[in-house]
Scaffold this motif. Structure first.
Motif, PDB file in Angstrom:
ATOM      1  N   ARG A 123       1.469   4.348   1.854  1.00 46.48           N
ATOM      2  CA  ARG A 123       0.796   5.291   0.963  1.00 46.48           C
ATOM      3  C   ARG A 123       0.504   4.727  -0.431  1.00 46.48           C
ATOM      4  O   ARG A 123      -0.235   5.344  -1.194  1.00 46.48           O
ATOM      5  CB  ARG A 123       1.647   6.557   0.813  1.00 46.48           C
ATOM      6  CG  ARG A 123       1.792   7.354   2.105  1.00 46.48           C
ATOM      7  CD  ARG A 123       2.626   8.602   1.889  1.00 46.48           C
ATOM      8  NE  ARG A 123       2.872   9.351   3.116  1.00 46.48           N
ATOM      9  CZ  ARG A 123       2.084  10.292   3.581  1.00 46.48           C
ATOM     10  NH1 ARG A 123       0.992  10.599   2.928  1.00 46.48           N
ATOM     11  NH2 ARG A 123       2.389  10.932   4.695  1.00 46.48           N
ATOM     12  N   GLN A 124       1.098   3.591  -0.784  1.00 45.10           N
ATOM     13  CA  GLN A 124       0.934   3.123  -2.156  1.00 45.10           C
ATOM     14  C   GLN A 124      -0.459   2.554  -2.429  1.00 45.10           C
ATOM     15  O   GLN A 124      -0.873   2.446  -3.580  1.00 45.10           O
ATOM     16  CB  GLN A 124       2.006   2.086  -2.483  1.00 45.10           C
ATOM     17  CG  GLN A 124       1.826   0.736  -1.799  1.00 45.10           C
ATOM     18  CD  GLN A 124       2.948  -0.228  -2.142  1.00 45.10           C
ATOM     19  OE1 GLN A 124       3.884   0.127  -2.860  1.00 45.10           O
ATOM     20  NE2 GLN A 124       2.857  -1.445  -1.631  1.00 45.10           N
ATOM     21  N   THR A 125      -1.176   2.171  -1.381  1.00 44.65           N
ATOM     22  CA  THR A 125      -2.556   1.718  -1.542  1.00 44.65           C
ATOM     23  C   THR A 125      -3.451   2.498  -0.580  1.00 44.65           C
ATOM     24  O   THR A 125      -2.970   3.121   0.375  1.00 44.65           O
ATOM     25  CB  THR A 125      -2.688   0.212  -1.257  1.00 44.65           C
ATOM     26  OG1 THR A 125      -2.364  -0.039   0.117  1.00 44.65           O
ATOM     27  CG2 THR A 125      -1.754  -0.597  -2.151  1.00 44.65           C
ATOM     28  N   THR A 126      -4.750   2.459  -0.836  1.00 43.91           N
ATOM     29  CA  THR A 126      -5.695   3.156   0.043  1.00 43.91           C
ATOM     30  C   THR A 126      -6.042   2.325   1.271  1.00 43.91           C
ATOM     31  O   THR A 126      -6.633   2.847   2.215  1.00 43.91           O
ATOM     32  CB  THR A 126      -6.991   3.466  -0.740  1.00 43.91           C
ATOM     33  OG1 THR A 126      -7.580   2.238  -1.190  1.00 43.91           O
ATOM     34  CG2 THR A 126      -6.689   4.356  -1.937  1.00 43.91           C
ATOM     35  N   ARG A 127      -5.674   1.048   1.258  1.00 41.75           N
ATOM     36  CA  ARG A 127      -6.079   0.171   2.353  1.00 41.75           C
ATOM     37  C   ARG A 127      -5.425   0.581   3.671  1.00 41.75           C
ATOM     38  O   ARG A 127      -6.094   0.612   4.703  1.00 41.75           O
ATOM     39  CB  ARG A 127      -5.707  -1.277   2.030  1.00 41.75           C
ATOM     40  CG  ARG A 127      -6.126  -2.277   3.090  1.00 41.75           C
ATOM     41  CD  ARG A 127      -5.689  -3.677   2.719  1.00 41.75           C
ATOM     42  NE  ARG A 127      -6.250  -4.083   1.423  1.00 41.75           N
ATOM     43  CZ  ARG A 127      -5.946  -5.221   0.822  1.00 41.75           C
ATOM     44  NH1 ARG A 127      -5.077  -6.055   1.373  1.00 41.75           N
ATOM     45  NH2 ARG A 127      -6.506  -5.521  -0.342  1.00 41.75           N
TER      46      ARG A 127
END
Length: 236
Positions: A129-133
């Motif tokens: 969840r920490q990045t959109t990738r």
């Protein structure tokens, strides 16, 4: 070695995602994917018919076996020749391996992907969840699998229909219908279930696309507080 240590140190088991649609549906996909390829791979069946020559009291029971991946001419069977002791070696007709192997391949790769993403959901949720990738890749792959389940299940459903026709004892006795009689039809319940599981997987994977989409930046939360209108005064 450092990479392995980082993965181990970053692992934090959290069963919370299983209570959410994202994780719960993924578990269902994992289970039904196993059912789909397990009911197809490893299958074997037998068709039966009898041969009774004119003027003879002897009845020959003929059995012809077939199995996954359904290259039916792979195994011969012997057809008795009347007025003699010889046997005519013949084969079932049709090669339906492409649709069966495609269906099983989608199931196996789907199982591996479900396993990998469940580990990610439950052990590395913060990384996911920490990045959109992460959610975007998950969305694209899940949508691709939904499409693959549609194509492979449809192809295998047609292939199974052809397998049933090619192994139907009533069809097999056409080559000797004057002296042959159809016997027991091969059990196809397991293969029928595989097609059902295939379309259930289609529903699950297609439905899960929406819940993964909600994790991506493309989705706007309708409950998100509205910003102050341009030029408006702040509220009390």
């Amino acid at each position: 070695m450092d990479t392995v240590q980082k993965l181990v140190s970053g692992f934090s088991l959290d069963l919370g995602p299983l209570k959410e649609p994202l994780g719960f549906i993924r578990v269902l996909e994992w289970v039904f994917t196993i059912f789909a390829f397990a009911t197809t791979g490893g299958y074997s069946g037998t068709s039966h018919f009898t041969v009774k020559c004119p003027g003879s009291q002897d009845t020959h029971n003929v059995k012809t076996e077939f199995f996954y991946p359904f290259r039916l001419p792979a195994k011969p069977y012997e057809l008795p020749i009347c007025n003699g002791t010889q046997f005519n070696v013949t084969y079932l007709q049709g090669d339906f391996s492409s649709s069966a192997e495609f269906f099983v391949s989608v199931g196996v790769f789907g199982f591996l992907y479900c396993t990998a993403t469940l580990i990610l959901y439950l052990g590395y949720q913060n990384v996911y969840r920490q990045t959109t990738r992460g959610p975007i890749i998950d969305l694209v792959v899940t949508a691709a699998f939904a499409f693959l389940w549609l194509v492979s299940s449809s192809a295998w459903g047609k292939g199974l229909t052809d397998v049933k026709w090619a192994t139907n004892p009533e069809h097999l006795v056409d080559q000797c219908k004057d002296i042959c009689a159809p016997g027991e039809f091969p059990s196809m319940g397991r293969l029928n279930a595989s097609v059902i599981f295939g379309f259930l997987n289609l529903i699950l994977w297609a439905g899960n696309v929406w819940f993964i989409y909600k994790e991506t930046p493309f989705h706007k939360d309708p409950n998100q507080p509205t910003t102050m209108e341009e030029g408006g005064a702040p509220g009390p």
